[in-house]
Enzyme design. Structure first.
Site, mmCIF file in Angstrom:
data_model
loop_
_atom_site.group_PDB
_atom_site.id
_atom_site.type_symbol
_atom_site.label_atom_id
_atom_site.label_comp_id
_atom_site.label_asym_id
_atom_site.label_seq_id
_atom_site.Cartn_x
_atom_site.Cartn_y
_atom_site.Cartn_z
ATOM 1 N N ALA B 44 0.886 -1.188 0.042
ATOM 2 C CA ALA B 44 0.146 0.105 0.062
ATOM 3 C C ALA B 44 0.856 1.288 -0.034
ATOM 4 O O ALA B 44 0.413 2.124 -0.895
ATOM 5 C CB ALA B 44 -0.871 -0.091 1.246
ATOM 6 N N GLY B 45 1.990 1.360 0.905
ATOM 7 C CA GLY B 45 2.728 2.696 1.054
ATOM 8 C C GLY B 45 3.647 2.680 -0.232
ATOM 9 O O GLY B 45 3.584 3.968 -0.728
ATOM 10 N N SER B 284 1.703 -22.766 2.993
ATOM 11 C CA SER B 284 0.715 -22.280 2.164
ATOM 12 C C SER B 284 -0.580 -23.318 2.702
ATOM 13 O O SER B 284 -0.684 -24.647 2.566
ATOM 14 C CB SER B 284 1.162 -22.437 0.861
ATOM 15 O OG SER B 284 -0.113 -22.469 0.035
ATOM 16 N N ARG B 330 -10.565 -20.935 6.827
ATOM 17 C CA ARG B 330 -9.288 -20.799 7.817
ATOM 18 C C ARG B 330 -10.083 -20.743 9.311
ATOM 19 O O ARG B 330 -9.240 -21.218 10.217
ATOM 20 C CB ARG B 330 -8.718 -19.503 7.624
ATOM 21 C CG ARG B 330 -7.840 -19.559 6.357
ATOM 22 C CD ARG B 330 -7.274 -18.178 6.194
ATOM 23 N NE ARG B 330 -6.235 -18.233 4.991
ATOM 24 C CZ ARG B 330 -5.707 -17.292 4.568
ATOM 25 N NH1 ARG B 330 -5.799 -16.236 4.860
ATOM 26 N NH2 ARG B 330 -5.009 -17.545 3.147
ATOM 27 N N HIS B 400 -2.218 -14.360 11.979
ATOM 28 C CA HIS B 400 -1.792 -13.958 10.714
ATOM 29 C C HIS B 400 -2.097 -12.701 10.200
ATOM 30 O O HIS B 400 -1.118 -11.976 9.488
ATOM 31 C CB HIS B 400 -2.395 -14.914 9.692
ATOM 32 C CG HIS B 400 -2.079 -15.086 8.294
ATOM 33 N ND1 HIS B 400 -0.708 -14.946 8.081
ATOM 34 C CD2 HIS B 400 -2.779 -15.021 7.286
ATOM 35 C CE1 HIS B 400 -0.775 -14.975 6.350
ATOM 36 N NE2 HIS B 400 -1.930 -14.941 6.172
ATOM 37 N N GLU B 424 -3.584 -2.877 5.104
ATOM 38 C CA GLU B 424 -3.982 -3.673 6.494
ATOM 39 C C GLU B 424 -4.165 -2.752 7.702
ATOM 40 O O GLU B 424 -4.776 -3.305 8.551
ATOM 41 C CB GLU B 424 -2.809 -4.772 6.713
ATOM 42 C CG GLU B 424 -3.112 -5.821 7.760
ATOM 43 C CD GLU B 424 -2.200 -6.832 8.156
ATOM 44 O OE1 GLU B 424 -1.137 -6.903 7.462
ATOM 45 O OE2 GLU B 424 -2.295 -7.527 9.136
ATOM 46 N N ARG B 434 -10.867 -12.295 6.386
ATOM 47 C CA ARG B 434 -10.339 -11.981 5.136
ATOM 48 C C ARG B 434 -10.215 -13.239 4.332
ATOM 49 O O ARG B 434 -9.567 -14.443 4.736
ATOM 50 C CB ARG B 434 -9.002 -11.281 5.133
ATOM 51 C CG ARG B 434 -8.296 -10.873 3.893
ATOM 52 C CD ARG B 434 -7.152 -10.167 3.820
ATOM 53 N NE ARG B 434 -6.076 -11.072 4.206
ATOM 54 C CZ ARG B 434 -5.119 -11.980 3.878
ATOM 55 N NH1 ARG B 434 -5.569 -12.331 2.640
ATOM 56 N NH2 ARG B 434 -4.388 -12.754 4.559
#
Lengths: 222, 635, 255
Positions: B44-45, B284, B330, B400, B424, B434
């Site tokens: 994002a930054g 993963s 999850r 997480h 985030e 999410r």
């Protein structure tokens, strides 16, 4: 032309100089070895070889100058790279892991090269100087053969000669494939073959050149 | 405090278009007169700083790393979603929108999520143009894989290193702007406070991590893209340096904190090996496609897993969720694992469950399994020293991702005018849970395609003149920051920062973890308070400020966690329902499934800070105009 | 504890770039399941309890992808195992009673900041010289507009996998950054998106690399052996080729 100067002075440019001059020397060694092998044919064969060279003396002189320049470039550039590369790591590691991740040949180029250089000076001063600057022209072919015979009877000279050409083999073993890598000719399919070819070439050169002093030392050349 | 989401008028699919058509612009020659601070250089930054630099703003980017490329976005493995419908399998912007809303258990703002789905396609185009080597098919077009929570294949990926490749793409765009001098990168700087002048964000206070110097930086707008707070648990999949300090200190300056209790626990991480464990490593989720999850049927079963006969094994996910089996979402997988090992049936009686490839290897052969998961199998073996082809993997759930974060409106602006929050660090798009491959999408959407528009709309009504860094507000914030650092250094107690952090993490894991209840949360809050007091009496922070001091860096972050942890628990206590990642034991169906309370809790909880331990809870009602609320079922 | 191993660590301490450094001994009893960095965490925790300054070292993701960690362990960057970063090294790879030497990455271009922490921003400076495709956000073609062969894309990925840790520089006897530079140049030379600027890119990046004090490549291939991501030296060959072509074909005299 500053772009050319800058290009050749860049790190990759310096590699390219090493590789181009190296390839020239690799080719020269092949011709040199083929010529030298006439020694095994006795002095008549060798005479024939030398006479052929005498016929094209002006060409040989030009080649010698070019070859000299190539040597100088290769050596000057090699030493310059070595110094610059030393400076790129002012404080070295206390424990050196270099044995674990490189080959002996690749990391000793400056050492093998230096010894080959000392050998080159000695080699030129014994044979080349003697061949070109002594005696009468008509006796030369005979003299050449005997000069060689005489020198190689000296165990120290013959011994040093053998050691130097073995180290030359080390130098060539790395240099051959290294030149291909520098030119960018590293391909997954062909590079392993080039590396083997380089080793075969280095072996032929080392054995070929080393065999001559050994032959003369033990056999006397008669 | 008023929470105005500023959702544009119009039909859901027209809102963003309408917004862009009506927003205020700044003329190109005037843009360079505006200075913008971007804190954080993750997806994002970095994307925001690069794009704003391209537009001509004067950007200052801050990172505590030596290089922008080290931000933790780099560790994202799976992929990034987009509604390209390249697979012709019926995907659309609406479907991506709907799946995200549903995956978030109907606790996200419709308009934001729809916009996210809308711009998702542009992200893929942008990344490809930057030279991101996405996976391709033999015909040369982009490949997709499917991910949890969706019935279409819409996930773009670059082997198991998608986050790395996307971040390197964004950082390359940032590097280009740094070379053009539109962006100045301040590396090894940690933001320690926000400066608010006349109610608007005016700059930040940072500490130079190499020299300890406290610096003042001013700007017309401050953008925080500083990531999530999962490290509050000490053991998480976050990087060692991930922290909540920037958002927490902004919160203390007046930015509302939304939904802190939404913390995602990922089911397939490597278990801890001992007390010295520093973090948890994620494996993963794709492993669950061929691995079967089980525990022993009997408690404290110390036998080696291969000695436990078939009829003494409990494949609990397959048993409880026959249609989804090992691929249950999850939150459900994590919770079921916890139930099993809390019951003493974990691997060798410990805190882990088995993920077994035996049956798949028998069915498909070890070679196929190696082709599919070779790198993960190697990683497992490197870390644990055990061969997962021979004995089952041991896995453990780990914190997480943080869905909660600073409250933002449709323009991504916090409750402090001039301070924007991306990625985030904000709360906006994922609701209570999410979905996989959505975090990368949100980070890049915010940075590349949202903030460049909404920031312009804000700045157009602002004068370019900056508040001088010699202004008394800046001076005051700097001296407060110095006092705070001195306070940390002068406690000189007996326990180290890490020891405190571990204790706090344990409290959170036990009382505010995967399954929560009222009594536990209350106990947790009182323990957090006690431990916070103890921290300020007994912490030992060695060294001084005027040097590299990694202990001091951590001490500041842990001090903030002690305050934040209470809010996390408080939010969980006040949300009397179960939704997504937030599971309250009191609110479950007879089968033990989460029970939402849409009548009372279809809202965002945004907390206003008054003092440490004192907050006011505000609500932003979530009005679902386009989707019908439904119960998630994975049976 | 039973099952633990005892090791003697000799760890480099150095106040800053201008002072001389030296080794300090630490005797530790450590679980073989502990990672190397977790062992250092424990040493630091003990030092802090005693009120002493901890050893400064860097790490972040501890999953081998961020490239922050980087120690030279017994002479090898990232330790004795291949294709892992320091953070993925575990103590079970060492023997009971072993002496382990820990040094920082050493290169003129990577000055020591403190103890085991070095300044690797030189790598970013090289990337800023041209390690990007000059496209602004928006206004790009559809992602599937240009088909790229799977093999080519995969080869580009192999190069792009570089984590920027600097182990190539640390392992090279010449402290050369060629593997790092070649990875980025290769990635963008292989993909059509990188083609418009490939000539400028390679010349600018090599120029900056040389200015920053890295040594020259002499093809020892230590870099490839120590790279945690196994970046191939075929990339260096490609870099040489790109450089050669750019120099002789381009009519730009700037470089």
């Amino acid at each position: 032309m500053s772009w050319l100067y800058n290009s050749l002075n860049s790190s990759i440019g310096k590699k390219i100089i090493m590789a181009v001059t190296g390839v020239c020397l690799v080719l020269f060694l092949i011709i040199h070895l083929i010529g030298n092998l006439t020694l095994y044919g006795g002095f008549n064969a060798f005479n024939g070889y030398v006479r052929t060279l005498e016929l094209v003396k002006p060409v040989i002189r030009v080649v010698e100058v070019v070859l000299g320049l190539i040597f100088i470039f290769h050596i000057f550039n090699g030493v310059r790279l070595w110094i610059e590369n030393k400076n790129a790591r002012p404080e070295n590691y206390t424990v050196k892991g270099i044995r674990k991740n490189t080959t002996l040949f690749s990391r000793t180029m400056i050492q093998t090269g230096s010894i080959v250089f000392i050998f080159l000076v000695l080699h030129l001063s014994t044979f080349w100087v003697a061949f070109n600057f002594s005696g009468e022209p008509e006796h030369k072919p005979y003299q050449y053969y005997s000069i060689i015979m005489d020198w190689f009877k000296n165990p120290f000279y013959a011994g040093f000669y053998v050691i130097a050409v073995i180290l030359l083999g080390f130098h060539l073993n790395h240099g051959f494939q290294s030149a291909f890598q520098t030119f960018g000719w590293n391909h997954k399919k062909y590079f392993p073959f080039i590396q083997k070819l380089g080793t075969v070439y280095a072996l032929i050169m080392a054995i070929g050149f080393a065999s001559i002093p050994i032959y003369f030392y033990f056999n006397g050349g008669n | 405090m008023k929470l105005d989401a500023k959702i544009p008028e119009g039909n859901l699919s027209e809102k963003w278009t309408n917004y862009k058509s009506n927003m205020k612009l700044i003329n190109p020659t005037n843009k360079r007169k505006y200075s913008i601070i971007v804190v954080g250089t993750g997806l994002a930054g970095a994307s925001a700083a690069a794009t704003l630099g391209e537009l001509g703003y004067n950007v200052k980017a801050f990172t505590y790393h030596d290089s922008a490329r080290r931000a933790h976005s780099i560790a994202a493995q799976g992929g990034i979603n987009a509604a390209k419908n390249y697979q012709n399998d019926g995907d659309s912007v609406y479907r991506l929108f709907y799946d995200t809303i549903k995956g978030g258990d109907f606790r996200a703002r419709e308009s934001n999520v729809y916009r996210l789905a809308e711009v998702s396609n542009n992200i893929i185009d942008q990344c490809v143009a930057q030279g991101v080597p996405f996976a391709r098919d033999y015909g040369g077009v982009l490949d997709n894989r499917s991910f949890g929570g969706a019935q279409v294949s819409r996930t773009f990926y670059a082997r198991g290193q998608t986050g790395q490749q996307l971040l390197l793409g964004a950082v390359s765009a940032l590097n280009r702007q740094i070379a053009k001098k539109t962006v100045t990168l301040y590396n090894q700087r940690e933001m320690l406070d926000l400066v608010v002048v006349d109610g608007k964000a005016a700059g930040i206070i940072v500490r130079n991590l190499l020299t300890g110097e406290i610096e003042r930086h001013n700007a017309n707008a401050v953008i925080l893209a500083t990531g999530g707070y999962a490290n509050v648990f000490f053991l998480s999949t976050n990087a060692m340096n991930c922290n909540a300090t920037a958002i927490w200190r902004a919160h203390k300056k007046g930015a509302a904190f939304a939904n802190p209790c939404y913390t995602q626990i990922h089911p397939t991480c490597l278990p801890k090996h001992g007390e010295g464990q520093s973090k948890l490593t994620l494996m993963s989720e794709s492993l669950r496609n061929d691995g079967r999850i089980w525990v022993s049927k009997s408690k404290k079963d110390l036998r080696e897993p291969w000695n436990i006969p078939e009829d003494e094994r409990d494949y609990y996910l397959e048993r409880k969720y026959p249609s989804y089996g090992n691929l249950a979402p999850r939150d459900i997988s994590s919770r079921s694992a916890k139930e099993a090992y809390d019951d003493g049936r974990g691997a060798k009686g410990g805190e882990a469950v088995y993920l077994d490839f035996r049956d798949s290897i028998n069915r498909l052969g070890a070679k196929v399994i190696e082709e599919r998961y070779g790198n993960l199998m190697d990683m497992y073996q490197t870390i644990t020293g055990e061969n997962p082809y021979k004995s089952p993997m041991k896995i453990y759930p780990a914190p997480h991702y943080a869905m909660g974060g600073l409250w933002v409106d449709y323009e991504l602006m916090s409750t402090i005018p001039g301070m924007f929050v991306l990625g985030e660090a904000n709360f906006s798009d994922h609701g209570a849970n999410r979905l996989g491959a959505s975090a990368l999408m949100q980070g890049l959407a915010d940075g590349y395609f949202v903030i460049p528009y909404t920031l312009s709309n804000y700045l157009a009504s602002e004068k370019p003149a900056l508040v001088d860094t010699n202004d008394k507000q800046f001076a005051e914030e700097e001296s407060k920051t110095r006092e705070y650092i001195d306070k940390l250094l002068s406690v000189n107690g007996k326990q180290t920062v890490d020891e405190f952090h571990k204790k706090l993490g344990r409290i959170l894991w036990d009382y505010v973890g995967m399954a929560r209840n009222e009594a536990g949360l209350k106990k947790g809050i009182s323990l957090i308070r006690e431990m916070r007091e103890e921290f300020w009496k007994d912490v030992k922070v060695v060294g001084k400020n005027e040097d590299i001091n990694q202990t001091l860096e951590r001490a500041g972050r842990v001090a903030d966690y002690f305050e934040f942890a209470e809010l996390l628990a408080l939010d969980a206590l006040n949300r009397n329902e179960s939704c997504g990642s937030h599971f309250r034991e009191e609110y479950q169906t007879e089968e033990g499934e989460a029970k939402r309370d849409d009548e009372h809790y279809a809202h965002v909880a945004a907390w206003e800070f008054h003092d440490v331990g004192k907050w006011t809870r505000h609500q932003e009602e979530l009005n679902y105009e386009y989707v019908k609320l439904a119960t998630r079922s994975y049976k | 504890m039973s099952g633990n191993i005892n090791v003697l660590l000799k760890i480099w301490h150095q106040k800053n770039a201008n002072t001389k450094g030296g080794f300090v001994d630490y005797k530790v009893n450590v679980s073989p399941d502990s990672s190397f960095l977790e062992m250092l965490d424990e040493i630091n925790n003990d030092l802090e309890r005693k009120g002493e300054d901890p050893i400064v070292f860097e790490s972040d993701c501890r999953e081998g992808i961020c490239g922050t960690c980087g120690l030279v362990i017994n002479g090898e960057p990232h330790g004795p195992l291949r294709k892992i970063a320091t953070c993925q090294l575990h103590m079970r790879n060492f023997k009971d009673g072993e002496t382990i030497w820990v040094e920082p990455f050493r290169a003129k271009a990577f000055p020591v900041i403190k103890d085991l922490m070095v300044d690797r921003t030189a790598l970013d400076k090289i990337l800023q010289a041209g390690g990007y495709v000059s496209v602004n956000t928006g206004g790009v073609p559809d992602a599937n507009a240009i088909p790229i062969s799977k093999d080519l894309s995969s080869e580009a990925f192999d190069a792009a996998a570089c984590i920027g840790c600097g182990a190539c520089v640390a392992s090279c006897k010449n402290a050369s950054a060629m593997l790092f530079v070649s990875a980025k140049v290769s990635q963008l030379a292989l993909l059509p998106q990188g083609h418009p600027e490939r000539s400028k890119r390679v010349q600018a990046m090599v120029m900056v690399m040389d200015e920053l004090g890295f040594g020259s490549c002499t093809n020892t291939y230590a870099c490839e052996a120590e790279c945690p991501k196994g970046i191939s030296i075929t990339n260096i060959a490609r870099l040489n080729r790109e450089f050669f072509n750019a120099k002789f074909k381009s009519s730009v005299l700037e470089y």
